[in-house]
Design a protein around this motif. Structure first.
Motif, PDB file in Angstrom:
ATOM      1  N   ALA A   1     -10.308 -18.927   6.882  1.00  0.00           N
ATOM      2  CA  ALA A   1     -10.369 -17.525   7.279  1.00  0.00           C
ATOM      3  C   ALA A   1      -9.158 -17.135   8.095  1.00  0.00           C
ATOM      4  O   ALA A   1      -8.609 -16.033   7.936  1.00  0.00           O
ATOM      5  N   LEU A   2      -8.709 -18.041   8.977  1.00  0.00           N
ATOM      6  CA  LEU A   2      -7.515 -17.747   9.767  1.00  0.00           C
ATOM      7  C   LEU A   2      -6.289 -17.630   8.875  1.00  0.00           C
ATOM      8  O   LEU A   2      -5.463 -16.731   9.053  1.00  0.00           O
ATOM      9  N   ARG A   3      -6.157 -18.550   7.922  1.00  0.00           N
ATOM     10  CA  ARG A   3      -5.012 -18.494   7.010  1.00  0.00           C
ATOM     11  C   ARG A   3      -5.032 -17.218   6.189  1.00  0.00           C
ATOM     12  O   ARG A   3      -3.988 -16.606   5.954  1.00  0.00           O
ATOM     13  N   GLU A   4      -6.219 -16.795   5.754  1.00  0.00           N
ATOM     14  CA  GLU A   4      -6.319 -15.565   4.960  1.00  0.00           C
ATOM     15  C   GLU A   4      -5.913 -14.354   5.784  1.00  0.00           C
ATOM     16  O   GLU A   4      -5.232 -13.452   5.288  1.00  0.00           O
ATOM     17  N   ALA A   5      -6.303 -14.324   7.087  1.00  0.00           N
ATOM     18  CA  ALA A   5      -5.920 -13.204   7.949  1.00  0.00           C
ATOM     19  C   ALA A   5      -4.418 -13.159   8.156  1.00  0.00           C
ATOM     20  O   ALA A   5      -3.805 -12.090   8.157  1.00  0.00           O
ATOM     21  N   VAL A   6      -3.803 -14.333   8.336  1.00  0.00           N
ATOM     22  CA  VAL A   6      -2.356 -14.391   8.518  1.00  0.00           C
ATOM     23  C   VAL A   6      -1.641 -13.923   7.266  1.00  0.00           C
ATOM     24  O   VAL A   6      -0.653 -13.176   7.329  1.00  0.00           O
TER      25      VAL A   6
ATOM     26  N   ARG B   1      -2.752 -11.852   4.993  1.00  0.00           N
ATOM     27  CA  ARG B   1      -2.913 -10.406   4.847  1.00  0.00           C
ATOM     28  C   ARG B   1      -1.932  -9.660   5.744  1.00  0.00           C
ATOM     29  O   ARG B   1      -1.357  -8.650   5.347  1.00  0.00           O
ATOM     30  N   LYS B   2      -1.742 -10.174   6.960  1.00  0.00           N
ATOM     31  CA  LYS B   2      -0.797  -9.540   7.876  1.00  0.00           C
ATOM     32  C   LYS B   2       0.624  -9.639   7.344  1.00  0.00           C
ATOM     33  O   LYS B   2       1.410  -8.692   7.426  1.00  0.00           O
ATOM     34  N   ARG B   3       0.975 -10.789   6.776  1.00  0.00           N
ATOM     35  CA  ARG B   3       2.312 -10.951   6.212  1.00  0.00           C
ATOM     36  C   ARG B   3       2.533 -10.065   4.997  1.00  0.00           C
ATOM     37  O   ARG B   3       3.657  -9.658   4.713  1.00  0.00           O
ATOM     38  N   ALA B   4       1.461  -9.754   4.275  1.00  0.00           N
ATOM     39  CA  ALA B   4       1.593  -8.964   3.051  1.00  0.00           C
ATOM     40  C   ALA B   4       1.830  -7.486   3.329  1.00  0.00           C
ATOM     41  O   ALA B   4       2.235  -6.749   2.441  1.00  0.00           O
ATOM     42  N   LEU B   5       1.559  -7.042   4.572  1.00  0.00           N
ATOM     43  CA  LEU B   5       1.770  -5.637   4.887  1.00  0.00           C
ATOM     44  C   LEU B   5       3.257  -5.297   4.784  1.00  0.00           C
ATOM     45  O   LEU B   5       4.097  -6.067   5.230  1.00  0.00           O
ATOM     46  N   PRO B   6       3.598  -4.161   4.197  1.00  0.00           N
ATOM     47  CA  PRO B   6       5.015  -3.789   4.076  1.00  0.00           C
ATOM     48  C   PRO B   6       5.639  -3.551   5.444  1.00  0.00           C
ATOM     49  O   PRO B   6       5.024  -2.965   6.325  1.00  0.00           O
ATOM     50  N   THR B   7       6.837  -4.043   5.627  1.00  0.00           N
ATOM     51  CA  THR B   7       7.560  -3.860   6.875  1.00  0.00           C
ATOM     52  C   THR B   7       8.855  -3.115   6.597  1.00  0.00           C
ATOM     53  O   THR B   7       9.352  -3.097   5.479  1.00  0.00           O
ATOM     54  N   ARG B   8       9.409  -2.526   7.665  1.00  0.00           N
ATOM     55  CA  ARG B   8      10.649  -1.775   7.519  1.00  0.00           C
ATOM     56  C   ARG B   8      11.454  -1.884   8.803  1.00  0.00           C
ATOM     57  O   ARG B   8      10.888  -1.862   9.902  1.00  0.00           O
ATOM     58  N   SER B   9      12.758  -1.997   8.654  1.00  0.00           N
ATOM     59  CA  SER B   9      13.635  -2.060   9.810  1.00  0.00           C
ATOM     60  C   SER B   9      13.578  -0.746  10.576  1.00  0.00           C
ATOM     61  O   SER B   9      13.559   0.340   9.984  1.00  0.00           O
ATOM     62  N   GLU B  10      13.537  -0.831  11.915  1.00  0.00           N
ATOM     63  CA  GLU B  10      13.532   0.376  12.732  1.00  0.00           C
ATOM     64  C   GLU B  10      14.841   1.149  12.571  1.00  0.00           C
ATOM     65  O   GLU B  10      14.866   2.371  12.739  1.00  0.00           O
TER      66      GLU B  10
END
Length: 211
Positions: free
Chosen positions: A53-58, A60-69
């Protein structure tokens, strides 16, 4: 004494080896389950999440799109002041009056955007060209002294530039797909005359963005 040495060894193994840490977590979870069975569910603490469950949560967080400020700031300056359009445009063939009119609007938009996001203010309160005195232990990140100061005492000089500092940093929150993370400004498409969206698609807004 032997159990104390075992505790020290287990402590370092948990820090250095992931498999040992996972096994210790399983043992603690089993111990917590046994204690719950004895005491009853009313006094038991919630069981820690399992390793899957912890690995799955991590993940999911990594899969969120990110963008440079930096890209977010550049996109904001483009959207509100057309800065990228202006810098990418060749000025050949434009008169000074045309360029001046365009720069005035871009200057106004950029200034309002930077003020809203960063709350800029000058570091030095004096007027440029006037005398200013600094302590000997001044912060070189806030004040850049030009020339060689005296060996002792306070530093007195002429204020050449007041400097700038931000009082806040409130960049717009970006959300979108991974493919759009590098987009500064979307391509704009204007519908041809007489072309209307199908029912349920909304009416086109200025700039070609659907409502």
């Amino acid at each position: 004494m032997k159990r104390f040495l075992w505790a020290l060894r287990i402590f370092w193994l948990v820090l250095s080896r992931r498999t040992v840490a996972e096994r210790i977590c399983e043992i603690l979870a089993e111990e917590a389950g046994s204690s719950t069975a004895v005491r009853g569910p009313s006094v038991s603490a919630p069981a820690p999440p399992s390793q899957p469950a912890l690995r799955e949560a991590v993940e999911r967080k990594r899969a969120l799109p990110t963008r440079s400020e930096a890209l977010t700031l550049l996109a904001t300056l483009q959207r509100e002041a057309r800065l990228v359009d202006f810098l990418s445009e060749s000025l050949e063939g434009y008169s000074d009056a045309q360029i001046g009119a365009a720069v005035r609007d871009i200057h106004r938009g950029c200034r309002q955007t930077l003020e809203r996001i960063f709350g800029l203010r000058p570091i030095a309160s004096g007027t440029e060209g006037t005398s200013i005195e600094l302590d000997r232990d001044y912060d070189p990140a806030r004040y850049r002294v030009l020339g060689e100061p005296a060996d002792t005492g306070a530093i007195t000089g002429r204020l050449v530039h007041r400097g700038w500092e931000a009082t806040k940093c409130e960049l717009p929150t970006w959300s979108g797909s991974v493919e759009a993370a590098m987009v500064i400004a979307p391509a704009e498409v204007e519908l041809a005359h007489g072309s209307w969206p199908r029912a349920g698609e909304g009416l086109p807004l200025p700039g070609g963005a659907p409502q």
